[in-house]
Design an enzyme around this catalytic site. Structure first.
Site, PDB file in Angstrom:
ATOM      1  N   ARG A 117      -6.053 -21.179  -6.820  1.00 40.68           N
ATOM      2  CA  ARG A 117      -4.852 -20.365  -7.217  1.00 40.68           C
ATOM      3  C   ARG A 117      -4.988 -19.303  -8.250  1.00 40.68           C
ATOM      4  O   ARG A 117      -4.257 -19.112  -8.856  1.00 40.68           O
ATOM      5  CB  ARG A 117      -4.349 -21.577  -8.163  1.00 40.68           C
ATOM      6  CG  ARG A 117      -4.062 -22.959  -7.628  1.00 40.68           C
ATOM      7  CD  ARG A 117      -3.291 -23.803  -8.341  1.00 40.68           C
ATOM      8  NE  ARG A 117      -2.937 -24.967  -7.690  1.00 40.68           N
ATOM      9  CZ  ARG A 117      -3.886 -25.964  -7.566  1.00 40.68           C
ATOM     10  NH1 ARG A 117      -4.765 -26.089  -8.296  1.00 40.68           N
ATOM     11  NH2 ARG A 117      -3.492 -27.075  -6.991  1.00 40.68           N
ATOM     12  N   LYS A 223       2.389   6.688  -9.347  1.00 38.04           N
ATOM     13  CA  LYS A 223       2.461   5.207  -9.082  1.00 38.04           C
ATOM     14  C   LYS A 223       2.370   4.097 -10.224  1.00 38.04           C
ATOM     15  O   LYS A 223       3.212   3.235 -10.478  1.00 38.04           O
ATOM     16  CB  LYS A 223       1.384   4.728  -7.750  1.00 38.04           C
ATOM     17  CG  LYS A 223       1.662   3.435  -7.631  1.00 38.04           C
ATOM     18  CD  LYS A 223       1.913   3.207  -5.969  1.00 38.04           C
ATOM     19  CE  LYS A 223       2.256   1.575  -5.838  1.00 38.04           C
ATOM     20  NZ  LYS A 223       2.058   1.091  -4.561  1.00 38.04           N
ATOM     21  N   GLU A 233      10.052  -3.857  -7.885  1.00 39.81           N
ATOM     22  CA  GLU A 233      11.053  -3.314  -7.092  1.00 39.81           C
ATOM     23  C   GLU A 233      12.626  -3.644  -7.274  1.00 39.81           C
ATOM     24  O   GLU A 233      13.097  -3.967  -6.362  1.00 39.81           O
ATOM     25  CB  GLU A 233      10.570  -3.359  -5.509  1.00 39.81           C
ATOM     26  CG  GLU A 233      10.793  -2.051  -4.777  1.00 39.81           C
ATOM     27  CD  GLU A 233      10.344  -1.942  -3.435  1.00 39.81           C
ATOM     28  OE1 GLU A 233       9.260  -2.345  -3.457  1.00 39.81           O
ATOM     29  OE2 GLU A 233      11.156  -1.746  -2.363  1.00 39.81           O
ATOM     30  N   HIS A 261       0.753   4.627   9.817  1.00 38.84           N
ATOM     31  CA  HIS A 261       1.834   4.439   8.488  1.00 38.84           C
ATOM     32  C   HIS A 261       2.329   5.802   8.124  1.00 38.84           C
ATOM     33  O   HIS A 261       3.536   6.015   8.037  1.00 38.84           O
ATOM     34  CB  HIS A 261       1.455   3.391   7.655  1.00 38.84           C
ATOM     35  CG  HIS A 261       2.300   3.464   6.592  1.00 38.84           C
ATOM     36  ND1 HIS A 261       3.601   2.708   6.417  1.00 38.84           N
ATOM     37  CD2 HIS A 261       2.362   3.829   5.262  1.00 38.84           C
ATOM     38  CE1 HIS A 261       4.142   2.747   5.411  1.00 38.84           C
ATOM     39  NE2 HIS A 261       3.427   3.519   4.743  1.00 38.84           N
TER      40      HIS A 261
HETATM   41  N1  LIG Z   1       0.142  -3.190  -0.988  1.00 39.07           N
HETATM   42  C1  LIG Z   1       0.716  -1.963  -0.918  1.00 39.07           C
HETATM   43  O1  LIG Z   1       1.437  -1.790  -2.001  1.00 39.07           O
HETATM   44  C2  LIG Z   1       0.760  -1.161   0.216  1.00 39.07           C
HETATM   45  C3  LIG Z   1       1.193   0.243   0.348  1.00 39.07           C
HETATM   46  C4  LIG Z   1       0.827   0.721   1.425  1.00 39.07           C
HETATM   47  C5  LIG Z   1       0.122   0.499   2.710  1.00 39.07           C
HETATM   48  N2  LIG Z   1      -0.304  -0.959   2.392  1.00 39.07           N
HETATM   49  C6  LIG Z   1      -0.860  -1.496   3.573  1.00 39.07           C
HETATM   50  O2  LIG Z   1      -2.060  -0.695   3.925  1.00 39.07           O
HETATM   51  C7  LIG Z   1      -2.439  -0.618   5.385  1.00 39.07           C
HETATM   52  C8  LIG Z   1      -2.729   0.318   5.884  1.00 39.07           C
HETATM   53  O3  LIG Z   1      -4.064   0.857   5.120  1.00 39.07           O
HETATM   54  P1  LIG Z   1      -5.102   2.007   5.540  1.00 39.07           P
HETATM   55  O4  LIG Z   1      -4.082   3.056   6.279  1.00 39.07           O
HETATM   56  O5  LIG Z   1      -5.810   2.453   4.499  1.00 39.07           O
HETATM   57  O6  LIG Z   1      -5.390   1.557   6.767  1.00 39.07           O
HETATM   58  P2  LIG Z   1      -7.099   0.757   7.115  1.00 39.07           P
HETATM   59  O7  LIG Z   1      -7.430   0.064   5.854  1.00 39.07           O
HETATM   60  O8  LIG Z   1      -6.913   0.184   8.426  1.00 39.07           O
HETATM   61  O9  LIG Z   1      -8.160   1.904   7.285  1.00 39.07           O
HETATM   62  C9  LIG Z   1      -8.002   2.883   8.297  1.00 39.07           C
HETATM   63  C10 LIG Z   1      -9.239   2.923   9.071  1.00 39.07           C
HETATM   64  O10 LIG Z   1     -10.186   4.023   8.242  1.00 39.07           O
HETATM   65  C11 LIG Z   1     -11.391   3.172   8.165  1.00 39.07           C
HETATM   66  N3  LIG Z   1     -12.132   3.552   6.852  1.00 39.07           N
HETATM   67  C12 LIG Z   1     -11.744   3.287   5.804  1.00 39.07           C
HETATM   68  N4  LIG Z   1     -12.192   3.711   4.658  1.00 39.07           N
HETATM   69  C13 LIG Z   1     -13.044   4.568   5.150  1.00 39.07           C
HETATM   70  C14 LIG Z   1     -13.975   5.546   4.763  1.00 39.07           C
HETATM   71  N5  LIG Z   1     -14.208   5.856   3.501  1.00 39.07           N
HETATM   72  N6  LIG Z   1     -14.828   6.547   5.803  1.00 39.07           N
HETATM   73  C15 LIG Z   1     -14.453   6.187   7.037  1.00 39.07           C
HETATM   74  N7  LIG Z   1     -13.637   5.167   7.583  1.00 39.07           N
HETATM   75  C16 LIG Z   1     -12.950   4.265   6.804  1.00 39.07           C
HETATM   76  C17 LIG Z   1     -11.197   1.635   8.439  1.00 39.07           C
HETATM   77  O11 LIG Z   1     -12.346   0.939   8.789  1.00 39.07           O
HETATM   78  C18 LIG Z   1      -9.831   1.893   9.378  1.00 39.07           C
HETATM   79  O12 LIG Z   1     -10.449   1.952  10.553  1.00 39.07           O
HETATM   80  C19 LIG Z   1      -1.391  -1.380   6.086  1.00 39.07           C
HETATM   81  O13 LIG Z   1      -1.409  -2.767   6.317  1.00 39.07           O
HETATM   82  C20 LIG Z   1      -0.218  -1.327   4.958  1.00 39.07           C
HETATM   83  O14 LIG Z   1       0.781  -2.279   4.969  1.00 39.07           O
HETATM   84  C21 LIG Z   1      -0.042  -1.840   1.299  1.00 39.07           C
HETATM   85 ZN   LIG Z   2       3.687   3.905   2.799  1.00 38.36          ZN
END
Ligand SMILES: NC(=O)c1ccc[n+]([C@@H]2O[C@H](COP(=O)([O-])OP(=O)(O)OC[C@H]3O[C@@H](n4cnc5c(N)ncnc54)[C@H](O)[C@@H]3O)[C@@H](O)[C@H]2O)c1
Ligand SMILES: [Zn+2]
Length: 357
Positions: A117, A223, A233, A261
């Site tokens: 939880r 942010k 939000e 994204h």
């Molecule tokens: N919670 C929120 O407010 C919020 C806001 C925006 C996005 N998101 C979520 O975030 C996700 C996308 O995150 P992302 O774009 O970071 O993608 P991700 O976590 O998949 O990372 C992208 C790629 O980079 C690699 N990687 C990570 N750190 C690295 C590093 N330091 N060096 C080399 N490679 C590295 C990962 O293994 C992956 O292949 C989505 O699921 C989205 O829904 C959440």
């Molecule tokens: Zn975004």
């Protein structure tokens, strides 16, 4: 060391931005806490795990590996990781360290939200997108077959530790995708950030240490302020969705595997900016500057074969569409936006067509 305070009804905490911070994680563990669980992926650990190993060399901890990738951001892997935690002796005093990109910060954050939880989580984001956005604000969750982030919870972290040095190994395409979200922050809230991105493009793209630390800190400041004013939000936090209305439609339309994204958001920012111009919210020179900046950090991948009418229909099925009203965040100046609903569909169509190029 820049520290930005997030104050929500559930919890108040700091987001700290500093080069080299990941190697000093131990200093931020709560006094007297139980077992430490680092949650990450093999890919993240392969690239930047050394920093975490160094940080925790004198702290007993367990490493839990998630599968990684948007297709695996589901409930099932969390259940098996939770089983592993029980086997390893986790209890309510345990702490999760979420170490990875947005996939990990969302999943590990949600794991912490629901394990027994709720146990504390410290976010240590490793992608630019996660450092400026995903790790801050307490939104956690996973995808359903029917759509993205449809199961989740607000679970504010104990702290967010942002180390820009971790980005050195990030693939260039991922880095640029994150920069589109940085541009978004400039447009909605910071003319200074916007100017810097215009003037220091080369330093930014070369990931110059001090430049990167500054732009990340500025995005975090924005942010943190927005989330503190509006955790759930209801109003101000919506401005962070600039570029996301059409961006989400593009991601859904292309099955989440053609655009990152941030790239979809870049497309959405072009559409929203053009729409702002068509509806007399943004003067032409403002729209031109925003568009030019997005393209300067481009390219946005090929948009061939996409149908504007089909993209427009997607707008209505977005999770953020409330009772059939599509909301657009439209820029009115550099650093200012207005939320507008019920825009003339013919103009929306025109803006999408324009962004498709
Ligand atoms: N919670 C929120 O407010 C919020 C806001 C925006 C996005 N998101 C979520 O975030 C996700 C996308 O995150 P992302 O774009 O970071 O993608 P991700 O976590 O998949 O990372 C992208 C790629 O980079 C690699 N990687 C990570 N750190 C690295 C590093 N330091 N060096 C080399 N490679 C590295 C990962 O293994 C992956 O292949 C989505 O699921 C989205 O829904 C959440
Ligand atoms: Zn975004």
């Amino acid at each position: 060391m820049p520290a930005f305070h997030v104050a929500t009804p559930a919890r108040s905490y700091d987001v700290i931005v500093e080069n080299g911070l990941a190697r000093r994680v131990a200093a931020y563990l709560p006094v007297g806490c139980g077992k430490i669980f680092v949650v990450s992926t093999n890919d993240v650990f392969h690239h930047v795990g050394a920093a975490m190993r160094e940080a925790l060399r004198e702290v007993p901890h367990e490493l839990l590996i998630l599968p990684g990738g948007e297709a695996s951001k589901r409930l099932a892997p969390l259940e098996s990781v939770a089983e592993q935690m029980i086997e390893l002796g986790a209890d309510r005093t345990s702490v999760v360290l979420a170490f990875g990109g947005g996939i990990v910060t969302d999943m590990a954050g949600f794991l912490a939200a629901i394990f027994m939880r709720g146990i504390p989580v410290i976010q240590i984001p490793t992608t630019l997108l996660a450092q400026v956005d995903a790790a801050i604000g307490g939104k956690t969750g996973v995808n359903l077959e029917s759509g993205k982030n449809l199961i989740g919870s607000f679970h504010q972290p104990l702290a967010v530790l942002v180390d820009p040095e971790l980005l050195a190994t990030l693939p260039p395409r991922e880095f640029r995708a994150g920069l589109f979200e940085v541009i978004k922050s400039g447009v909605i809230a910071s003319p200074t950030l916007f100017d810097l991105l215009e003037q220091q493009r080369d330093a930014v793209l070369r990931r110059d240490r001090d430049t990167l630390e500054w732009i990340i800190a500025e995005c975090v400041r924005i942010k943190a302020e927005v989330v503190s004013a509006d955790e759930r939000e209801m109003g101000l936090r919506k401005t962070l969705n600039f570029g996301h209305t059409v961006g989400h439609a593009l991601e859904a339309e292309t099955g989440y595997n053609r655009f990152l994204h941030g790239e979809a958001v870049a497309f959405g920012m072009i559409a929203a900016t053009h729409l702002a111009q068509l509806t007399d919210h943004a003067p032409a020179p403002v729209a031109a500057r925003i568009e030019a900046l997005v393209h300067a950090y481009g390219p946005i991948p090929d948009r061939n074969g996409l149908d504007p009418a089909s993209l427009q229909r997607r707008l209505l099925s977005d999770k953020k569409t409330l009772r059939g009203h599509v909301h657009f965040v439209l820029p009115t100046a550099i650093g200012a936006t207005k939320i507008v609903k019920d825009v003339d569909p013919a103009l929306v169509h025109q803006a999408i067509e324009y962004a498709l190029g």
